[in-house]
Design a protein around this motif. Structure first.
Motif, PDB file in Angstrom:
ATOM      1  N   ASP A 201      -3.185   1.865  14.905  1.00  0.00           N
ATOM      2  CA  ASP A 201      -2.614   2.847  13.982  1.00  0.00           C
ATOM      3  C   ASP A 201      -1.318   2.304  13.386  1.00  0.00           C
ATOM      4  OD1 ASP A 201      -1.670   5.084  12.652  1.00  0.00           O
ATOM      5  OD2 ASP A 201      -2.133   6.469  14.261  1.00  0.00           O
ATOM      6  N   LEU A 202      -1.267   2.244  12.054  1.00  0.00           N
ATOM      7  CA  LEU A 202      -0.092   1.725  11.371  1.00  0.00           C
ATOM      8  C   LEU A 202       0.995   2.778  11.188  1.00  0.00           C
ATOM      9  CD1 LEU A 202      -1.844  -0.479   8.647  1.00  0.00           C
ATOM     10  CD2 LEU A 202      -0.849  -1.196  10.834  1.00  0.00           C
ATOM     11  N   GLY A 203       0.707   4.026  11.556  1.00  0.00           N
ATOM     12  CA  GLY A 203       1.716   5.066  11.511  1.00  0.00           C
ATOM     13  C   GLY A 203       2.137   5.475  10.111  1.00  0.00           C
ATOM     14  N   THR A 204       1.246   5.418   9.155  1.00  0.00           N
ATOM     15  CA  THR A 204       1.560   5.782   7.777  1.00  0.00           C
ATOM     16  C   THR A 204       1.042   7.177   7.459  1.00  0.00           C
ATOM     17  OG1 THR A 204      -0.495   4.784   6.965  1.00  0.00           O
ATOM     18  CG2 THR A 204       1.461   3.369   7.065  1.00  0.00           C
ATOM     19  N   GLN A 205       1.505   7.729   6.327  1.00  0.00           N
ATOM     20  CA  GLN A 205       1.103   9.067   5.937  1.00  0.00           C
ATOM     21  C   GLN A 205      -0.370   9.149   5.557  1.00  0.00           C
ATOM     22  OE1 GLN A 205       2.931  11.895   6.060  1.00  0.00           O
ATOM     23  NE2 GLN A 205       4.540  10.690   7.041  1.00  0.00           N
TER      24      GLN A 205
END
Length: 462
Positions: A201-205
């Motif tokens: 998971d890249l943790g983006t919106q």
């Protein structure tokens, strides 16, 4: 060449979810006649809630009927209202956690499960189901997620080499009797398949994540041994396949189209036969998925591969066989009821080489019906999943092969039907058995063949 992958299109829900959801509708008709149409049952259950807002059983009945009708968001709202009562049974939280899981709200699902498990009133099968689901949800909430499956099995086939079932074939347009070593022959093979999946998971919106997979498969036929190659290979090949894909999956419009995901990716693969390299492949692909509603999903994809065949004594004109391959697919899956789904898939493949009589266009349609249910023989013995599938595949070649018949282009129609059953032994182990029959009708006798197979295996998911 057939790809060495499982052709089934339905992947059932984890047993933890089936178990947790088993009591989701267990009493959905407790207060409304079961022979009424579902919309009428929902209306009557709503009226019962209005007449007795504090009646917990009436509220549960209404929420479960909403879910049964496919209204998951309505069912969530109804169950959340029940949790306003401090005396609400923890099983309500488990049922609500299942619904949030179905909507991919894993954080909410995990929080509800932990609260339910902290309550000593949750016992027996409900507690076991909640614990199993919590393990699955906790993994999905991690930044780096890794899972996979290892399958060991044995398969018996009546004609694994796809030899013609005719007594005579064509050679240069003239009839030629088929020699005994090249007539259909049954065989048995041992196989092992490993699939590893990783998500970071890249943790983006837009919920971007790097999604990678590795598939490796080895097949060993009982009639085939050693690694010596011959120009007229009669026995089926022992095969070893490795393929890796990796790309970024994301939502291009998390607010405008929250149900749409895309995954452009790279593809690299290699296949060996009899211990010698057979071909290499590399390319790119694009996967797309769209959640139409809580019960209906459509996914599609495009893959471009370039095939490069190795020069071998048993592969005449190997330098002419390679070339680009384009595959388009689209699949629609509809959940008919909890644990039951129907899928339809269409595929189009366009394969090109350095000789037009090796080039073909292929069109395929598949239909799969699958349903999960409790073990019919052992109480609390896990879930069974039965799948029934059928399909037709047509291949149209671009030119006549002078070595077979210089006057006719090859046309194949392949029919396939099968049934399989998966028996869950635990959260990790399961048994599989499949029976399948394939019948290829071709306009040239060289390519007419039939094959029936029986496959049994043990699978370990980690």
């Amino acid at each position: 060449m057939r790809r060495l992958t499982d052709h089934r299109v339905f992947r059932p829900l984890p047993f933890a979810i089936i178990s947790a959801g088993a009591f989701l509708c267990a009493s959905a008709n407790a207060q409304t006649p079961g022979n009424w149409p579902l919309d009428r049952q929902v209306d009557e259950a709503f009226q019962q809630v209005m007449r007795a807002p504090a009646d917990m059983e009436a509220g549960l009945n209404y929420a479960r009927l909403l879910v049964q009708d496919g209204n998951y968001e309505g069912g969530i709202a109804a169950m959340e209202r029940l949790l306003l009562d401090p005396a609400a049974h923890p099983a309500v939280r488990v049922e609500l956690a299942v619904l949030y899981y179905r909507l991919a709200s894993y954080s909410m699902s995990e929080a509800l499960l932990r609260q339910a498990l902290d309550d000593n009133r949750l016992t027996g099968e409900q507690r076991t189901a909640a614990e199993n689901l919590l393990r699955d949800v906790s993994k999905r909430n991690q930044v780096s997620q890794f899972d996979g499956v290892l399958v060991f099995g044995v398969r018996a086939q009546t004609n694994p080499a796809a030899r013609s079932d005719r007594d005579t074939v064509l050679s240069g347009g003239l009839p030629l009797a088929v020699a005994a070593p090249f007539k259909p022959k049954s065989d048995t093979d041992l196989q092992a398949t490993l699939r590893l999946d990783h998500r970071y998971d890249l943790g983006t919106q837009n919920e971007a994540a790097v999604v990678s997979s590795l598939v490796a498969q080895v097949i060993k036929y009982s009639s085939s041994s050693g690694s010596r190659l011959s120009a007229s290979q009669a026995d089926p090949y022992n095969l070893a396949l490795v393929e890796v894909t990796s790309g970024i999956r994301f939502k291009p419009s998390a607010t405008g189209a929250p149900g749409l995901t895309l995954r452009p990716h790279l593809i690299v693969g290699t296949l060996s036969a009899q211990g010698h390299k057979y071909l290499d492949s590399y390319g790119v692909g694009l996967d797309a998925g769209y959640l139409i509603n809580e019960r209906t999903v459509i996914d599609a994809g495009y893959e471009y591969r370039n095939f490069d065949y190795a020069s071998r004594i048993d592969v005449p004109n190997a330098n002419l066989l390679g070339g680009p391959d384009n595959l388009f697919r689209v699949r629609l899956t509809r959940e008919l009821s909890p644990g039951t789904a129907l899928s339809g898939e269409l595929r189009a493949r366009f394969h090109r080489t350095d000789r037009d009589y090796y080039d073909y266009d292929g069109y395929e349609g598949r239909l799969t019906y699958a349903f999960s249910y409790a073990n019919p023989f052992v109480a609390n013995g896990g879930a069974w999943t039965t799948s029934i599938w059928g399909g037709v595949h047509q291949r149209h070649y671009q030119a006549a092969d002078p070595s077979v018949d210089p006057t006719r282009k090859r046309r194949d129609t392949e029919w396939r039907i099968g049934i399989g059953n998966t028996v869950a032994l635990s959260t990790a182990w399961s048994l599989l058995i499949q029976v399948e029959h394939m019948d290829t009708d071709a306009n040239l006798p060289n390519f007419r063949n039939k094959n029936s197979s029986l496959f049994g295996a043990a699978a370990y998911r980690f």
